[in-house]
Design a protein around this motif. Structure first.
Motif, PDB file in Angstrom:
ATOM      1  N   GLY A 290       0.824  -1.210   0.000  1.00 21.86           N
ATOM      2  CA  GLY A 290       0.000   0.000   0.000  1.00 21.86           C
ATOM      3  C   GLY A 290       0.850   1.248   0.000  1.00 21.86           C
ATOM      4  N   PHE A 291       0.245   2.336  -0.450  1.00 21.30           N
ATOM      5  CA  PHE A 291       1.020   3.566  -0.644  1.00 21.30           C
ATOM      6  C   PHE A 291       0.190   4.790  -0.261  1.00 21.30           C
ATOM      7  CE2 PHE A 291       1.997   0.280  -3.654  1.00 21.30           C
ATOM      8  CZ  PHE A 291       3.372   0.161  -3.561  1.00 21.30           C
ATOM      9  N   SER A 292       0.870   5.724   0.397  1.00 16.01           N
ATOM     10  CA  SER A 292       0.313   7.071   0.500  1.00 16.01           C
ATOM     11  C   SER A 292       0.873   7.788  -0.716  1.00 16.01           C
ATOM     12  CB  SER A 292       0.828   7.806   1.736  1.00 16.01           C
ATOM     13  OG  SER A 292       0.671   7.048   2.899  1.00 16.01           O
ATOM     14  N   VAL A 293       0.097   8.695  -1.272  1.00 20.01           N
ATOM     15  CA  VAL A 293       0.608   9.437  -2.418  1.00 20.01           C
ATOM     16  C   VAL A 293       0.684  10.913  -2.036  1.00 20.01           C
ATOM     17  CG1 VAL A 293       0.335   9.925  -4.880  1.00 20.01           C
ATOM     18  CG2 VAL A 293      -0.508   7.754  -3.944  1.00 20.01           C
ATOM     19  N   GLY A 294       1.856  11.498  -2.179  1.00 20.58           N
ATOM     20  CA  GLY A 294       2.050  12.907  -1.817  1.00 20.58           C
ATOM     21  C   GLY A 294       2.357  13.753  -3.039  1.00 20.58           C
ATOM     22  N   GLY A 316     -10.435  13.311  -9.193  1.00 18.00           N
ATOM     23  CA  GLY A 316      -9.314  13.262 -10.147  1.00 18.00           C
ATOM     24  C   GLY A 316      -7.977  13.197  -9.462  1.00 18.00           C
ATOM     25  N   ALA A 317      -7.946  12.721  -8.218  1.00 20.94           N
ATOM     26  CA  ALA A 317      -6.670  12.590  -7.493  1.00 20.94           C
ATOM     27  C   ALA A 317      -6.811  11.508  -6.430  1.00 20.94           C
ATOM     28  CB  ALA A 317      -6.304  13.919  -6.827  1.00 20.94           C
ATOM     29  N   VAL A 318      -5.744  10.756  -6.237  1.00 21.10           N
ATOM     30  CA  VAL A 318      -5.738   9.755  -5.157  1.00 21.10           C
ATOM     31  C   VAL A 318      -4.584  10.079  -4.201  1.00 21.10           C
ATOM     32  CG1 VAL A 318      -6.735   7.861  -6.519  1.00 21.10           C
ATOM     33  CG2 VAL A 318      -4.264   8.099  -6.412  1.00 21.10           C
ATOM     34  N   ASN A 319      -4.811   9.794  -2.935  1.00 21.75           N
ATOM     35  CA  ASN A 319      -3.703   9.934  -1.970  1.00 21.75           C
ATOM     36  C   ASN A 319      -3.431   8.601  -1.289  1.00 21.75           C
ATOM     37  OD1 ASN A 319      -5.892   9.775  -0.170  1.00 21.75           O
ATOM     38  ND2 ASN A 319      -4.727  10.893   1.381  1.00 21.75           N
ATOM     39  N   THR A 320      -4.183   7.573  -1.685  1.00 23.39           N
ATOM     40  CA  THR A 320      -4.029   6.255  -1.072  1.00 23.39           C
ATOM     41  C   THR A 320      -4.166   5.199  -2.162  1.00 23.39           C
ATOM     42  OG1 THR A 320      -5.177   7.112   0.871  1.00 23.39           O
ATOM     43  CG2 THR A 320      -4.953   4.708   0.717  1.00 23.39           C
ATOM     44  N   ILE A 321      -3.218   4.259  -2.188  1.00 23.57           N
ATOM     45  CA  ILE A 321      -3.333   3.144  -3.136  1.00 23.57           C
ATOM     46  C   ILE A 321      -3.108   1.850  -2.357  1.00 23.57           C
ATOM     47  CG2 ILE A 321      -2.372   2.027  -5.192  1.00 23.57           C
ATOM     48  CD1 ILE A 321      -1.638   4.751  -6.294  1.00 23.57           C
ATOM     49  N   VAL A 322      -4.009   0.925  -2.551  1.00 28.09           N
ATOM     50  CA  VAL A 322      -3.886  -0.362  -1.853  1.00 28.09           C
ATOM     51  C   VAL A 322      -3.778  -1.467  -2.902  1.00 28.09           C
ATOM     52  CG1 VAL A 322      -5.056  -1.960  -0.286  1.00 28.09           C
ATOM     53  CG2 VAL A 322      -5.261   0.495   0.081  1.00 28.09           C
ATOM     54  N   ARG A 323      -2.860  -2.402  -2.683  1.00 28.66           N
ATOM     55  CA  ARG A 323      -2.782  -3.543  -3.601  1.00 28.66           C
ATOM     56  C   ARG A 323      -3.733  -4.613  -3.093  1.00 28.66           C
ATOM     57  NH1 ARG A 323       0.922  -4.316  -7.192  1.00 28.66           N
ATOM     58  NH2 ARG A 323       2.510  -3.122  -6.111  1.00 28.66           N
ATOM     59  N   ARG A 324      -4.748  -4.917  -3.899  1.00 29.99           N
ATOM     60  CA  ARG A 324      -5.751  -5.900  -3.450  1.00 29.99           C
ATOM     61  C   ARG A 324      -5.104  -7.279  -3.389  1.00 29.99           C
ATOM     62  NH1 ARG A 324     -11.065  -4.984  -6.534  1.00 29.99           N
ATOM     63  NH2 ARG A 324      -9.971  -6.022  -8.233  1.00 29.99           N
ATOM     64  N   PRO A 325      -5.108  -7.895  -2.179  1.00 31.42           N
ATOM     65  CA  PRO A 325      -4.393  -9.166  -2.013  1.00 31.42           C
ATOM     66  C   PRO A 325      -4.889 -10.251  -2.973  1.00 31.42           C
ATOM     67  CG  PRO A 325      -5.091  -8.314   0.116  1.00 31.42           C
ATOM     68  CD  PRO A 325      -5.703  -7.429  -0.920  1.00 31.42           C
ATOM     69  N   MET A 326      -6.175 -10.250  -3.221  1.00 34.93           N
ATOM     70  CA  MET A 326      -6.787 -11.290  -4.047  1.00 34.93           C
ATOM     71  C   MET A 326      -6.168 -11.385  -5.453  1.00 34.93           C
ATOM     72  SD  MET A 326     -10.826 -11.223  -4.534  1.00 34.93           S
ATOM     73  CE  MET A 326     -10.813  -9.775  -5.568  1.00 34.93           C
ATOM     74  N   ASP A 327      -5.977 -10.223  -6.105  1.00 36.36           N
ATOM     75  CA  ASP A 327      -5.514 -10.263  -7.491  1.00 36.36           C
ATOM     76  C   ASP A 327      -4.353  -9.310  -7.778  1.00 36.36           C
ATOM     77  OD1 ASP A 327      -6.802  -7.892  -7.240  1.00 36.36           O
ATOM     78  OD2 ASP A 327      -8.416  -8.303  -8.650  1.00 36.36           O
ATOM     79  N   GLY A 328      -3.839  -8.657  -6.748  1.00 37.97           N
ATOM     80  CA  GLY A 328      -2.682  -7.773  -6.943  1.00 37.97           C
ATOM     81  C   GLY A 328      -3.021  -6.457  -7.619  1.00 37.97           C
ATOM     82  N   LYS A 329      -4.302  -6.203  -7.854  1.00 40.39           N
ATOM     83  CA  LYS A 329      -4.658  -4.947  -8.554  1.00 40.39           C
ATOM     84  C   LYS A 329      -4.514  -3.749  -7.626  1.00 40.39           C
ATOM     85  CE  LYS A 329      -6.894  -6.278 -12.507  1.00 40.39           C
ATOM     86  NZ  LYS A 329      -7.879  -7.164 -13.022  1.00 40.39           N
ATOM     87  N   LEU A 330      -4.167  -2.611  -8.218  1.00 40.49           N
ATOM     88  CA  LEU A 330      -3.994  -1.391  -7.421  1.00 40.49           C
ATOM     89  C   LEU A 330      -5.302  -0.607  -7.390  1.00 40.49           C
ATOM     90  CD1 LEU A 330      -0.499  -0.156  -8.720  1.00 40.49           C
ATOM     91  CD2 LEU A 330      -0.998  -1.319  -6.557  1.00 40.49           C
ATOM     92  N   ILE A 331      -5.784  -0.354  -6.164  1.00 38.82           N
ATOM     93  CA  ILE A 331      -7.054   0.353  -6.023  1.00 38.82           C
ATOM     94  C   ILE A 331      -6.777   1.718  -5.384  1.00 38.82           C
ATOM     95  CG2 ILE A 331      -9.469   0.127  -5.243  1.00 38.82           C
ATOM     96  CD1 ILE A 331      -8.407  -2.382  -6.757  1.00 38.82           C
ATOM     97  N   LEU A 495      -5.988   8.294   9.287  1.00 40.27           N
ATOM     98  CA  LEU A 495      -6.914   7.349   9.928  1.00 40.27           C
ATOM     99  C   LEU A 495      -7.643   6.542   8.841  1.00 40.27           C
ATOM    100  CD1 LEU A 495      -8.408   9.679  12.707  1.00 40.27           C
ATOM    101  CD2 LEU A 495      -6.978   7.663  13.066  1.00 40.27           C
ATOM    102  N   GLY A 496      -8.111   7.268   7.830  1.00 47.14           N
ATOM    103  CA  GLY A 496      -8.808   6.594   6.731  1.00 47.14           C
ATOM    104  C   GLY A 496      -7.864   5.664   5.980  1.00 47.14           C
ATOM    105  N   GLN A 497      -6.661   6.135   5.797  1.00 45.90           N
ATOM    106  CA  GLN A 497      -5.664   5.365   5.040  1.00 45.90           C
ATOM    107  C   GLN A 497      -5.278   4.084   5.804  1.00 45.90           C
ATOM    108  OE1 GLN A 497      -1.755   7.402   4.277  1.00 45.90           O
ATOM    109  NE2 GLN A 497      -2.811   7.828   2.359  1.00 45.90           N
TER     110      GLN A 497
END
Ligand SMILES: O=C1C[C@@](O)(C(=O)O)C[C@@H](O)[C@@H]1O
Length: 519
Positions: A290-294, A316-331, A495-497
């Motif tokens: 997972g990633f915080s995006v700055g 149109g912007a993300v500050n959080t990316i999670v790699r879904r364990p099931m399929d490795g996709k970035l959400i 907290l959300g992240q």
């Protein structure tokens, strides 16, 4: 998670005199080093002798590596004397020091069999300086094989990398190498080579001594108090802040202790990233969870995601990316929007309650107000959309007018020329939000508007949280305007992240305390 690994933390000591070296050893011990590297090549001429080795080892208080690098990233220009080098290393071996480190070139030239035969307990580290951008795994494997052929007990790769993506092959070889391997990548992009070293099987990590920062090395104190690498292992999930700049972030001091408190096997590290698309293509394995995006990547990061949450998509912007364990996709998600808007709303509610007003629970206190926004980047977008959802009228100022106009059109607002900000006088009740990096350390004396202009606002908010009390907020408070600090937004977005990263709850009291302790 409470099983400790046997990671060895070492600090390289580059000192010019015997006394300085001894004092630094004491300091290294106090700061938590397990081993010190006595870099003999750094000593000034009068101390460059094998006799000094006797004195140093007599007075050492920690296990030591005696090194004499004729050629390395840090001593390249210094050169050194080959004969002295051999004498120093031989003497260290005779004195049975824990480790002797020699350059690969030296190991190739000397009769290594003699060195190996004459030692009692000393382990020999052979080090090699690799300086050709991004070495391939194959190239590193070849280099390691040659180094192994010298009879080395431990192999050390001293690398000079330009980009964080250059480190990926190093993690691959660390994982698969059969001999104990140390990888040290100097330069600001190299930091995670140390922080993730133990996870991938690195034999030793380097930390810098307080007051002597070395680009690419974490401080000993941060290794001991923040990262606590002794609790990481092959299963540790890696999280990090993808940003440039990145060093200002309080993320590591917030997430790492919180992971441990929750019994979650994770580590959170600063990731200095230039090219975000290349970054996600390179670090595509499940370890990178997972990633915080700055700044400045929040908008571009959307393109790297396989799926994007609807709110983040509309912003149109993300500050959080999670790699879904099931399929490795970035959400991708956006936790900035809710964090900033709720912090502003709560401040308005609190003020109303304390002035004996009755908060109207059905509509937002932002509704109907003019929301003046400075900045139209990733954070600005989150604020603009958040304020729009709450029924505010948005006015945007941005140095690049075109970007201001494009965002204003998306939120049915208005864009004005940046130069007009100073003289802009909104109607009563307006909110001013700075979503630009103006005022962020090291430029903490800067503010986007004058104190005089701030009198026109009812509330001033700043996304900048380093320093906590920005120049903008200080001046707003001085003219009696309600202020909301970026620290509040930082805590709330985290907290959300954290919930998205771990799938569990976030210990709010602890997380607030950890952040507040930093200011
Ligand atoms: O803007 C910020 C701040 C941040 O970049 C940091 O740690 O500094 C972390 C991001 O998640 C957040 O959206």
């Amino acid at each position: 998670m409470d099983v400790k690994n046997d990671v060895v933390v070492c600090t390289p000591l580059e000192c010019e005199s015997l006394e300085e070296m001894v004092a630094s050893m004491e300091k290294a011990k106090a700061e938590g080093a397990d081993v010190v590297e006595l870099c003999m090549a750094s000593m000034a001429a009068p101390y460059l002798s094998h006799q000094v080795v006797d004195q140093l080892l007599e007075r050492k208080t920690l296990p030591a590596i005696v090194s004499f690098r004729l050629k390395s990233s840090r001593t390249l220009s210094k050169g050194g004397c080959y004969d002295t080098c051999l004498k120093v290393l031989k003497r260290a071996l005779e004195l049975d020091v824990e480790f002797v480190e020699m350059d690969y070139e030296v190991a190739c030239e000397v009769n290594m069999a003699e060195y190996l035969h004459n030692r009692s307990n000393t382990r020999i580290i052979v080090s090699n300086y690799v300086n050709d951008g991004r070495p391939s795994v194959e190239k590193l494997v070849d280099i390691i094989a040659c180094m192994q052929a010298t009879g080395a007990d431990v192999i050390k790769l001293d690398l000079c990398v330009d980009y964080i993506t250059d480190l990926a092959p190093i993690f691959t070889v660390l994982t698969h190498c059969q001999v104990p391997l140390i990888a040290m990548a100097v330069g600001n992009s190299g930091l995670i080579s140390q922080l993730l070293g133990p996870k991938f099987g690195g034999f030793l990590v380097y930390g810098s001594l307080g007051g002597k920062p070395v680009p690419g090395l974490p401080s000993l104190v941060s290794l001991r108090q923040v990262y606590k690498l002794e609790y990481t292992n092959a299963d540790t999930k890696v999280f990090g802040l993808v940003s440039n700049p990145v060093a200002h972030s309080k993320g590591p001091i917030l997430y790492n202790p919180t992971f441990r408190h929750m019994g979650y096997n994770g580590i959170y590290v600063p990731m200095l990233v230039d090219d975000i698309e290349e970054f996600f293509e390179t670090y595509s394995g499940s370890d990178f969870a997972g990633f915080s995006v700055g700044i400045p990547h929040k908008e571009a990061a959307i393109r790297c995601c396989d799926e994007v949450h609807p709110i983040a998509k509309s912003i149109g912007a993300v500050n959080t990316i999670v790699r879904r364990p099931m399929d490795g996709k970035l959400i991708g998600y956006n936790t900035d929007c809710e964090a900033a808007i709720s912090a502003i709303e709560d401040a308005l509610t609190e003020r109303k309650v304390s002035s004996k007003g009755v908060p109207n629970s059905t509509s937002s206190l932002i509704s109907g107000r003019t929301f003046v926004l400075i900045g139209a980047g990733g954070a600005g977008r989150a604020l603009a959309f958040g304020a729009k959802y709450k029924g505010a009228r948005i006015v945007i100022f941005n140095r690049d007018y075109k970007r201001a106009k494009a965002l204003a059109d998306e939120v049915s607002g208005e864009a004005l020329l940046y130069e007009a900000l100073e003289m802009f006088r909104p109607e009563t009740g307006a909110i001013l939000a700075n979503a630009s990096a103006i005022g962020m350390e090291p430029n903490s004396h800067q503010s986007p508007v004058s104190k005089e202009a701030l009198r026109a606002y009812d509330l001033v908010f700043d996304v900048v949280y380093t320093p906590r009390n920005t120049q903008l907020l200080k001046e707003a408070a001085e003219v009696g305007v309600t202020t909301v600090s970026g620290v509040e937004m930082f805590v709330r977005q985290a907290l959300g992240q954290f919930r998205l990263f771990t799938g569990g709850s976030a210990p709010e009291d602890l997380m607030r305390k950890l952040v507040m302790e930093q200011f």
